[in-house]
Structure formats: C-alpha cells, structure tokens
Design an enzyme around this catalytic site. Structure first.
Site, PDB file in Angstrom:
ATOM      1  N   CYS A   1       0.833  -1.493  -0.199  1.00  0.00           N
ATOM      2  CA  CYS A   1      -0.480  -0.115  -0.386  1.00  0.00           C
ATOM      3  C   CYS A   1       0.850   1.472  -0.136  1.00  0.00           C
ATOM      4  CB  CYS A   1      -1.047   0.264   0.862  1.00  0.00           C
ATOM      5  SG  CYS A   1      -2.468  -0.975   0.956  1.00  0.00           S
TER       6      CYS A   1
ATOM      7  N   HIS B   1      -1.324  -6.264  -7.951  1.00  0.00           N
ATOM      8  CA  HIS B   1       0.134  -6.159  -8.497  1.00  0.00           C
ATOM      9  C   HIS B   1       0.420  -7.365  -9.465  1.00  0.00           C
ATOM     10  CE1 HIS B   1       0.702  -9.107  -4.991  1.00  0.00           C
ATOM     11  NE2 HIS B   1       2.428  -8.923  -5.852  1.00  0.00           N
TER      12      HIS B   1
ATOM     13  N   PHE C   1      -7.202 -30.011 -10.221  1.00  0.00           N
ATOM     14  CA  PHE C   1      -5.591 -29.941  -9.780  1.00  0.00           C
ATOM     15  C   PHE C   1      -4.839 -30.959 -10.691  1.00  0.00           C
ATOM     16  CE2 PHE C   1      -8.328 -29.997  -5.238  1.00  0.00           C
ATOM     17  CZ  PHE C   1      -7.598 -29.164  -5.029  1.00  0.00           C
TER      18      PHE C   1
END
Length: 360
Positions: A56, A167, A316
C-alpha cells in the site's frame, strides 16, 4: 457399427505445437459427482488501504523502506528476490550428470493501483493502459541487459498470491527458462518448415474456425487454445506480427487494455467471484539475443485459471498430470462457448451501472 467420434463425449489427445506437449481430453468426466476438496470462498471485502500491507502507499516494507504515496503504477525491487545480479558462478561441472550454470538477474514488483480493493477488471481502461505501458517500459529497460524478461501475475490465494493488492512481478534472467526455450525451438522449427510464424497462422485458423474464439477486436484475439490444459485457459494474441511488448503501437495498447478488461470481467462473471489465475507475457528473447533474427516469434499472453466447476472447486495438477501428461475434462470448445456467452459488464456493478454500460 462403429461409434462416430465426438470430442465432447470421447477421450482423445491433442498436440500443443507451441510447447511440444500433448494433453489428454476426457470431457465425459465432467459427469462424475465431485467429492473432493472444496476451496474456502475468497475474501468478500478487502480494505481499500491497510497501513500494514507492504504494497500500500505509505506502508513500510520488510526491508524498512517506506513506499511513496503513489497514485498510479509503483515499480520497485522485490525485497526477497529469486534472482540477484551479482551471484557468483558455480564453476565447471565435474560430471555430465551434475551440471550447474550461473543464474543472474533482477526481480521487481509492480503495483497496478493504489487501492487494495480493486483488480484489473474493476479498473478503468485508461488505468489498464498505464499498466500496459509500464509492462512495455520495464521489458525495454531490463531487456537491454537480460536474455529473458518474464512478466507474470498470480491472482488469488488459490494461485499462491499472499497479498490481495493488485500487482504483478517481473523477473529478468541471464538465461532462457525452460518454457521459453521450448517456445523458441517450436516457433523457429515451424517458421523454417512453413515460412511463417506459428502463432500468426494459428490465429488466422482460429478466426476461420470460430469455435474457440472468446473475444475479437481490431488488433487482438482472445481464444481458448485447441491444446488448452487448464479448464478456462486462454491465449491473447495480436493480429499483427509483433515480437515484443515495446513494439505495440498506441492503438494496439489502447485496444489491448479494452480487451483485457472484457476478458477478465468474463472470468469474474463465470462463477461471480474474483477469478484466480496465473498469467504472463511471452515475447522474443532480449539482451544479447535481441539482435538475432526473431521473426519466428509472436508476442502472446497465457492465462491459466484453475477453477473448474464453481468458485470453490478447482482443477488439480497431480497424479497422472505430474507423472504422465496433462489431462483436462471440459473440452476447449465447451470452455470457449461458456466464456463467449458471459456479459462484458462486471457482476459487481449495480443495475444502474449495467444499464449505463449497455447504452454506451
């Protein structure tokens, strides 16, 4: 009388010419009841700003550095890099079965937005365009020195992302990684044999066949590859022959920002959840390889999302996939049809916003 083959009913294997691999397609397995692991639902609320979140604005990271009060893109060196620029060489090997070579590079983190409670599909097209420009810029900067620049985003805890703040990461290396080596070899071999880039011809074929297309625009295609492994895997391709991100024109970057927003909105709308995935860009090698003839390369992005049946049931990659070869249940054609049918307005928008977006 012999039964006629139907891809949606009968198992078969498909070839991936880009990475020289095969995948087993077993669509009939989608009929089996699921009694396996169910993932916990993702966090429904993320605070817009958390002073203890190291990504942040204004937060203090693990190394003691304080982030600036950034309002757009924030790019910084990873505090725990997998690659460093000054690592020593392991020296010569004393046996062919025990080879080690030098690995040098840099790792960076790129925050897309100052708010932690947004993701790319919830950002505006101009905000996404800033991300595209930053991707191109960092590729050019690190590509001046390093052979490979890997931009990738892991979204969601299911994909190992430990921080919800929007991000991605950028790892630049002095060597060509395994997947990049396979794509280099396969694209070069196809060009030598057929006289044109593999992904240029593949994009043309998918435009003609249409059954695996998800989105099309003036400059870009989004499709579920014929050889897709992950349930709702997609491939993002420019229509023009482009080798690397920095070569994209302003119009292509604008169009890319728009089609990315539409694709990621469809992903979120599929199970009405913040859709997890790993994605990354692949383009021609850089650094000392930049001057070589790389016309066989075509820029592209891979999206690998794990969700299969719902927001809490994932695919998976274990057992047969780890020990033999990749296997999928849903056919790529079925996946593309489902994605195509989804709206391009995000499910989290209110009814008024939906109506406004539809008019626009």
């Amino acid at each position: 009388m012999a039964t006629s083959f139907r891809a949606s009913e009968h198992q078969h294997i498909r070839y991936n010419p880009l990475q020289d691999e095969w995948v087993l397609v077993s669509a009939h397995r989608m009929k089996r009841p699921w009694q396996g692991q169910v993932e916990p639902p993702p966090l429904t609320t993320v605070p817009r700003h958390d002073p203890h979140n190291p990504l942040c604005p204004g937060a203090t990271r693990a190394n003691g550095e304080v982030n600036p009060d950034y309002e757009g893109i924030f790019l910084f060196d990873n505090d725990f890099p997998a690659l460093r620029p000054d690592a020593p060489s392991p020296g010569p090997s004393d046996h062919p079965l025990f080879q080690a070579e030098a690995a040098r590079g840099v790792c960076k983190v790129m925050c897309f937005h100052p708010w932690s409670d947004v993701t790319l599909p919830l950002m505006s097209v101009p905000e996404i365009r800033a991300v595209v420009d930053a991707w191109a810029s960092v590729t050019e900067e690190l590509g001046a020195q390093y052979t490979w620049v890997q931009i990738f985003e892991n979204k969601g805890a299911m994909m190992g992302c430990s921080n919800p703040h929007p991000h991605c990461q950028v790892w630049a290396s002095s060597f060509l990684p395994d997947v990049a080596q396979r794509e280099e070899r396969c694209q070069r071999a196809y060009q030598n044999q057929h006289g044109e880039p593999l992904l240029m011809e593949y994009g043309r074929q998918e435009l003609l066949r249409k059954e695996r297309l998800v989105l099309t625009s003036e400059h870009w295609l989004v499709l579920v590859p014929f050889w897709a492994v992950w349930p709702f895997q997609t491939l993002l391709l420019p229509r023009r022959h482009v080798r690397r991100l920095p070569e994209l024109t302003p119009a292509e970057r604008d169009d890319l920002s728009s089609i990315m927003k539409k694709l990621l909105t469809k992903y979120d709308n599929l199970f009405e959840t913040s859709f997890p995935y790993s994605m990354g860009w692949h383009g021609a090698p850089t650094g000392s390889e930049a001057g070589a003839n790389c016309d066989h390369w075509q820029l592209h992005a891979h999206y690998y999302p794990p969700l299969l049946r719902s927001a809490t049931v994932r695919k998976f990659m274990v057992g047969y996939e780890m020990l033999a070869q990749a296997q999928r249940d849903l056919t790529p054609e079925q996946a593309a049809e489902r994605l195509r049918a989804l709206p391009e307005v995000h499910y989290r928008l209110g009814q008024k916003d939906r109506e406004t977006a539809a008019i626009a």
